[in-house]
Design an enzyme around this catalytic site. Structure first.
Site, PDB file in Angstrom:
ATOM      1  N   TYR A  33       0.823  -1.196   0.000  1.00  0.00           N
ATOM      2  CA  TYR A  33       0.000   0.000   0.000  1.00  0.00           C
ATOM      3  C   TYR A  33       0.859   1.248   0.000  1.00  0.00           C
ATOM      4  CZ  TYR A  33       0.945   0.923   4.962  1.00  0.00           C
ATOM      5  OH  TYR A  33       1.563   1.217   6.152  1.00  0.00           O
ATOM      6  N   LYS A 148       6.498  -2.031   1.797  1.00  0.00           N
ATOM      7  CA  LYS A 148       5.340  -1.402   2.449  1.00  0.00           C
ATOM      8  C   LYS A 148       4.143  -2.347   2.334  1.00  0.00           C
ATOM      9  CE  LYS A 148       3.302   3.176   3.116  1.00  0.00           C
ATOM     10  NZ  LYS A 148       3.380   3.136   4.569  1.00  0.00           N
ATOM     11  N   GLU A 181      12.120   2.138  14.126  1.00  0.00           N
ATOM     12  CA  GLU A 181      11.208   3.200  13.690  1.00  0.00           C
ATOM     13  C   GLU A 181       9.933   3.116  14.512  1.00  0.00           C
ATOM     14  OE1 GLU A 181       9.793   2.639   9.628  1.00  0.00           O
ATOM     15  OE2 GLU A 181       9.798   0.469   9.903  1.00  0.00           O
ATOM     16  N   LEU A 206      11.066   1.263   6.968  1.00  0.00           N
ATOM     17  CA  LEU A 206      10.480   1.717   5.707  1.00  0.00           C
ATOM     18  C   LEU A 206      11.222   2.985   5.276  1.00  0.00           C
ATOM     19  CD1 LEU A 206       8.073   1.251   3.719  1.00  0.00           C
ATOM     20  CD2 LEU A 206       7.012   3.181   4.873  1.00  0.00           C
TER      21      LEU A 206
HETATM   22  N1  PDD Z   1       2.843   5.001   7.412  1.00  0.00           N
HETATM   23  N2  PDD Z   1       7.466   3.681   8.870  1.00  0.00           N
HETATM   24  C1  PDD Z   1       6.343   2.946   8.802  1.00  0.00           C
HETATM   25  C2  PDD Z   1       6.332   1.588   9.413  1.00  0.00           C
HETATM   26  C3  PDD Z   1       5.206   3.469   8.166  1.00  0.00           C
HETATM   27  O1  PDD Z   1       4.079   2.737   8.098  1.00  0.00           O
HETATM   28  C4  PDD Z   1       5.262   4.785   7.623  1.00  0.00           C
HETATM   29  C5  PDD Z   1       4.080   5.386   6.922  1.00  0.00           C
HETATM   30  C6  PDD Z   1       6.453   5.507   7.731  1.00  0.00           C
HETATM   31  C7  PDD Z   1       6.597   6.891   7.144  1.00  0.00           C
HETATM   32  O2  PDD Z   1       6.612   6.838   5.732  1.00  0.00           O
HETATM   33  P1  PDD Z   1       6.090   8.063   4.853  1.00  0.00           P
HETATM   34  O3  PDD Z   1       6.881   9.244   5.257  1.00  0.00           O
HETATM   35  O4  PDD Z   1       6.379   7.622   3.455  1.00  0.00           O
HETATM   36  O5  PDD Z   1       4.620   8.229   5.130  1.00  0.00           O
HETATM   37  C8  PDD Z   1       7.536   4.913   8.349  1.00  0.00           C
HETATM   38  C9  PDD Z   1       1.638   5.412   6.721  1.00  0.00           C
HETATM   39  C10 PDD Z   1       1.414   6.869   6.773  1.00  0.00           C
HETATM   40  C11 PDD Z   1       0.476   4.593   7.247  1.00  0.00           C
HETATM   41  O6  PDD Z   1       0.670   3.395   7.419  1.00  0.00           O
HETATM   42  O7  PDD Z   1      -0.613   5.132   7.450  1.00  0.00           O
END
Ligand code: PDD
Length: 289
Positions: A33, A148, A181, A206
């Site tokens: 996703y 992801k 993270e 990620l």
């Molecule tokens: N989450 N780490 C994880 C495990 C994440 O699921 C996300 C993003 C990030 C940050 O990535 P980005 O800057 O590309 O949004 C880091 C999204 C927002 C979610 O699952 O809703």
């Protein structure tokens, strides 16, 4: 206003939008996703998100359901039909519908694409005014957190534990005592010299798009950035800490477990970075208008 979802080629009322019970995303979490911010009608870093989507799909030997440019049209159209000028679009690609069996289904099975859009981010203002608390928990996830994947159960469990512990986010910690993270965000600290420190991109985290963009913005502003692992102890002794994600942008952390950072208020470094990121978002929207 009624919400609309895109499901495999059709725009449907949200309540009527559904996928088959033998979709492999439902049965095996066999899918990936993206969450993309929408600012003044524009997709923020849309290209980077679609590149990351393609990478996640490649790692799982899945096809892109359509070209990136066609996908961008669907994303924008879903936002438009939901009147989302500022918010997020969510997209999910799963391996498709097949009789339940672990190996990949025949190549003829088409990947399923679902897109939704939502206004937001709906966050209590206090979270921003006061900064957030994070709770540290062991990282119990698999070794491919760079993909992801919709397989988010460990992330859900640590987020829930954090919320039950009165914290906004969980910081996951590996066997060596290093922070990987957050459950849905990247983790950062600012050391006593003002250097930003965040874990390098590898399989344990990620590759956050917000993280990536903030590194560029910080370096362009002459702020030192070190991409290296940091321990939980180091984080607790840091001058400041913050998290980044598509939905949080940059959020200051004021407490890690029982350790209060600085004076317990959002630090000037994190607030400056947040302002820089919000400026970039506003500019990104203006550039595509
Ligand atoms: N989450 N780490 C994880 C495990 C994440 O699921 C996300 C993003 C990030 C940050 O990535 P980005 O800057 O590309 O949004 C880091 C999204 C927002 C979610 O699952 O809703």
């Amino acid at each position: 206003m009624s919400r609309v979802a895109y499901v495999n080629g059709r725009y449907l009322p949200h309540r009527a939008a559904s996928v088959h019970i033998e979709d492999r995303g439902y049965q095996f979490a066999d899918g990936v996703y993206e969450v993309i911010a929408v600012a003044d009608g524009a997709l923020v870093d849309g290209e980077w998100h679609l590149q990351r989507l393609r990478r996640s799909l490649d790692e799982l030997a899945m096809r892109m359901p359509m070209s990136p440019s066609a996908m961008a049209v669907v994303l924008r159209e879903t936002a438009r039909r939901n009147r989302v000028d500022n918010g997020i679009v969510y997209m999910q690609v799963t391996r498709g519908v097949a009789r339940r069996d672990h190996p990949f289904p025949p190549a003829a099975v088409r990947p399923a694409l679902v897109v939704t859009a939502r206004r937001g981010p709906a966050r209590p203002p206090a979270v921003l005014d006061e900064g957030i608390r994070v709770l540290s928990l062991p990282d119990i996830r698999w070794q491919r957190c760079d993909i992801k994947s919709v397989s988010l159960l460990p992330n859900v469990l640590v987020k829930q534990a954090a919320r039950e512990g009165g914290a906004y986010e969980a910081w996951q910690v590996d066997d060596g005592g290093y922070v990987t993270e957050g459950s849905s965000t990247n983790a950062w600290i600012i050391d006593q010299d003002g250097t930003l420190i965040t874990r390098p991109v590898e399989n344990a985290i990620l590759n956050g798009i917000t993280r990536r963009h903030l590194i560029e913005l910080a370096r362009a502003a002459g702020i030192a950035v070190a991409e290296r692992p940091f321990t939980l102890d180091e984080a607790k002794a840091a001058r400041e800490a913050f998290i980044t994600s598509t939905t949080s942008y940059v959020l200051p952390v004021v407490q890690i477990d029982d350790s209060v950072l600085g004076n317990g208020r959002p630090g000037s470094g994190s607030l400056r970075l947040r302002a820089m990121y919000l400026d970039f978002m506003a500019g990104a929207a203006a550039a595509t208008a």
